[in-house]
Design an enzyme around this catalytic site. Structure first.
Site, PDB file in Angstrom:
ATOM      1  N   ASP A  33      17.894  21.654  13.031  1.00  0.00           N
ATOM      2  CA  ASP A  33      17.149  20.801  14.775  1.00  0.00           C
ATOM      3  C   ASP A  33      17.022  22.089  15.849  1.00  0.00           C
ATOM      4  O   ASP A  33      17.941  23.570  16.288  1.00  0.00           O
ATOM      5  CB  ASP A  33      18.094  20.624  15.243  1.00  0.00           C
ATOM      6  CG  ASP A  33      18.424  19.482  16.417  1.00  0.00           C
ATOM      7  OD1 ASP A  33      18.093  18.394  16.556  1.00  0.00           O
ATOM      8  OD2 ASP A  33      18.124  20.082  17.378  1.00  0.00           O
ATOM      9  N   ASN A  92      20.488   7.540  14.937  1.00  0.00           N
ATOM     10  CA  ASN A  92      20.594   7.152  15.959  1.00  0.00           C
ATOM     11  C   ASN A  92      19.335   6.269  16.482  1.00  0.00           C
ATOM     12  O   ASN A  92      17.674   6.676  16.014  1.00  0.00           O
ATOM     13  CB  ASN A  92      19.968   8.490  17.346  1.00  0.00           C
ATOM     14  CG  ASN A  92      20.923   9.138  17.266  1.00  0.00           C
ATOM     15  OD1 ASN A  92      22.128   8.949  17.442  1.00  0.00           O
ATOM     16  ND2 ASN A  92      20.625  10.931  17.256  1.00  0.00           N
ATOM     17  N   SER A 100      15.064   9.389  20.533  1.00  0.00           N
ATOM     18  CA  SER A 100      13.689  10.816  21.161  1.00  0.00           C
ATOM     19  C   SER A 100      12.937  10.693  20.486  1.00  0.00           C
ATOM     20  O   SER A 100      11.666  11.530  21.051  1.00  0.00           O
ATOM     21  CB  SER A 100      14.340  11.475  22.039  1.00  0.00           C
ATOM     22  OG  SER A 100      14.544  12.590  20.645  1.00  0.00           O
ATOM     23  N   VAL A 101      13.061  10.875  18.879  1.00  0.00           N
ATOM     24  CA  VAL A 101      11.585  11.541  18.535  1.00  0.00           C
ATOM     25  C   VAL A 101      11.687  10.028  16.640  1.00  0.00           C
ATOM     26  O   VAL A 101      12.530   9.779  16.570  1.00  0.00           O
ATOM     27  CB  VAL A 101      11.967  12.462  16.974  1.00  0.00           C
ATOM     28  CG1 VAL A 101      10.198  12.873  16.607  1.00  0.00           C
ATOM     29  CG2 VAL A 101      12.228  13.631  18.162  1.00  0.00           C
ATOM     30  N   HIS A 105      14.758  10.008  11.348  1.00  0.00           N
ATOM     31  CA  HIS A 105      15.483  11.597  10.747  1.00  0.00           C
ATOM     32  C   HIS A 105      17.113  11.239  10.487  1.00  0.00           C
ATOM     33  O   HIS A 105      17.579  10.580  11.137  1.00  0.00           O
ATOM     34  CB  HIS A 105      15.131  12.640  11.877  1.00  0.00           C
ATOM     35  CG  HIS A 105      15.305  11.983  13.390  1.00  0.00           C
ATOM     36  ND1 HIS A 105      14.386  11.477  14.242  1.00  0.00           N
ATOM     37  CD2 HIS A 105      16.595  12.486  13.734  1.00  0.00           C
ATOM     38  CE1 HIS A 105      14.910  11.371  15.236  1.00  0.00           C
ATOM     39  NE2 HIS A 105      16.312  11.660  15.070  1.00  0.00           N
ATOM     40  N   HIS A 107      20.689  13.673  10.733  1.00  0.00           N
ATOM     41  CA  HIS A 107      20.681  14.754  11.583  1.00  0.00           C
ATOM     42  C   HIS A 107      22.398  14.569  10.963  1.00  0.00           C
ATOM     43  O   HIS A 107      23.226  14.266  10.559  1.00  0.00           O
ATOM     44  CB  HIS A 107      21.726  14.103  13.050  1.00  0.00           C
ATOM     45  CG  HIS A 107      20.776  13.793  13.884  1.00  0.00           C
ATOM     46  ND1 HIS A 107      20.172  15.131  15.030  1.00  0.00           N
ATOM     47  CD2 HIS A 107      20.632  12.823  14.413  1.00  0.00           C
ATOM     48  CE1 HIS A 107      19.636  14.929  15.991  1.00  0.00           C
ATOM     49  NE2 HIS A 107      19.604  13.410  15.943  1.00  0.00           N
TER      50      HIS A 107
HETATM   51  P1  DGP Z   1      17.224  12.075  18.011  1.00  0.00           P
HETATM   52  O1  DGP Z   1      18.052  12.112  19.412  1.00  0.00           O
HETATM   53  O2  DGP Z   1      18.012  11.624  17.253  1.00  0.00           O
HETATM   54  O3  DGP Z   1      15.561  11.740  17.704  1.00  0.00           O
HETATM   55  O4  DGP Z   1      16.832  13.226  17.464  1.00  0.00           O
HETATM   56  C1  DGP Z   1      15.567  13.601  17.808  1.00  0.00           C
HETATM   57  C2  DGP Z   1      15.733  15.344  17.513  1.00  0.00           C
HETATM   58  O5  DGP Z   1      14.991  16.259  17.465  1.00  0.00           O
HETATM   59  C3  DGP Z   1      16.775  16.065  18.768  1.00  0.00           C
HETATM   60  O6  DGP Z   1      18.597  16.710  18.695  1.00  0.00           O
HETATM   61  C4  DGP Z   1      16.012  17.596  19.128  1.00  0.00           C
HETATM   62  C5  DGP Z   1      15.300  17.113  17.675  1.00  0.00           C
HETATM   63  N1  DGP Z   1      13.471  17.831  18.188  1.00  0.00           N
HETATM   64  C6  DGP Z   1      12.805  18.033  18.667  1.00  0.00           C
HETATM   65  N2  DGP Z   1      11.628  18.630  18.948  1.00  0.00           N
HETATM   66  C7  DGP Z   1      12.151  18.877  18.156  1.00  0.00           C
HETATM   67  C8  DGP Z   1      11.196  20.262  17.297  1.00  0.00           C
HETATM   68  O7  DGP Z   1      10.169  20.521  17.836  1.00  0.00           O
HETATM   69  N3  DGP Z   1      11.625  20.584  16.458  1.00  0.00           N
HETATM   70  C9  DGP Z   1      12.194  20.817  15.924  1.00  0.00           C
HETATM   71  N4  DGP Z   1      12.890  21.770  14.981  1.00  0.00           N
HETATM   72  N5  DGP Z   1      13.808  19.912  16.271  1.00  0.00           N
HETATM   73  C10 DGP Z   1      13.121  19.041  17.295  1.00  0.00           C
END
Ligand code: DGP
Length: 119
Positions: A33, A92, A100-101, A105, A107
């Site tokens: 992350d 999430n 957010s993405v 995924h 964690h």
């Molecule tokens: P969520 O809140 O569950 O959607 O988590 C998304 C996660 O993705 C957050 O912990 C930060 C991570 N993240 C966002 N952008 C990037 C990226 O460009 N690269 C990586 N490695 N992680 C990212």
């Protein structure tokens, strides 16, 4: 589903977006992350685009199993998989959980102790 245009994690899976990849297999990719919340914070994603855990259907059973198998392998490789250690797996879903993405995924968080209930 094929890669989704503009999807960040589809970009990482395709190798178009740089990431610190720790493991990959036929169905999954695991990478650190960018904003770690624990000494070990790895995201495990299916190669095939699925919106989030709340969008999983029976047709995604192979991906869901592969995510859990990958999580176990990453935890072992990071030294937190033994019976004296432990880790947390989090998916999430939606705005209340601050998802957010929009690419499924998991964690994998470890290397410290966690509170329960989570904040
Ligand atoms: P969520 O809140 O569950 O959607 O988590 C998304 C996660 O993705 C957050 O912990 C930060 C991570 N993240 C966002 N952008 C990037 C990226 O460009 N690269 C990586 N490695 N992680 C990212």
């Amino acid at each position: 589903m094929s890669p989704v245009d503009g999807c960040l994690f589809c970009g990482i899976v395709a190798g178009d977006v740089p990431a610190d990849i720790v493991r990959s297999d036929e169905r999954t990719v695991a990478f650190r992350d960018v904003s770690p919340q624990a000494p070990v914070h790895v995201l495990i994603v299916p190669r095939r685009h699925i919106e989030h855990a709340g969008a999983v259907g029976p047709e995604d059973a192979g991906e869901v199993t592969a995510l859990l198998v990958a999580a176990r392998a990453v935890a072992d490789a990071e030294g937190i998989g033994g019976k004296d250690r432990g880790y947390r797996l989090v998916c999430n879903v939606g705005p209340d959980a601050l998802n957010s993405v929009p690419h499924l995924h998991m964690h994998l968080l470890g290397g410290r102790t966690f509170d329960w209930p989570p904040g």
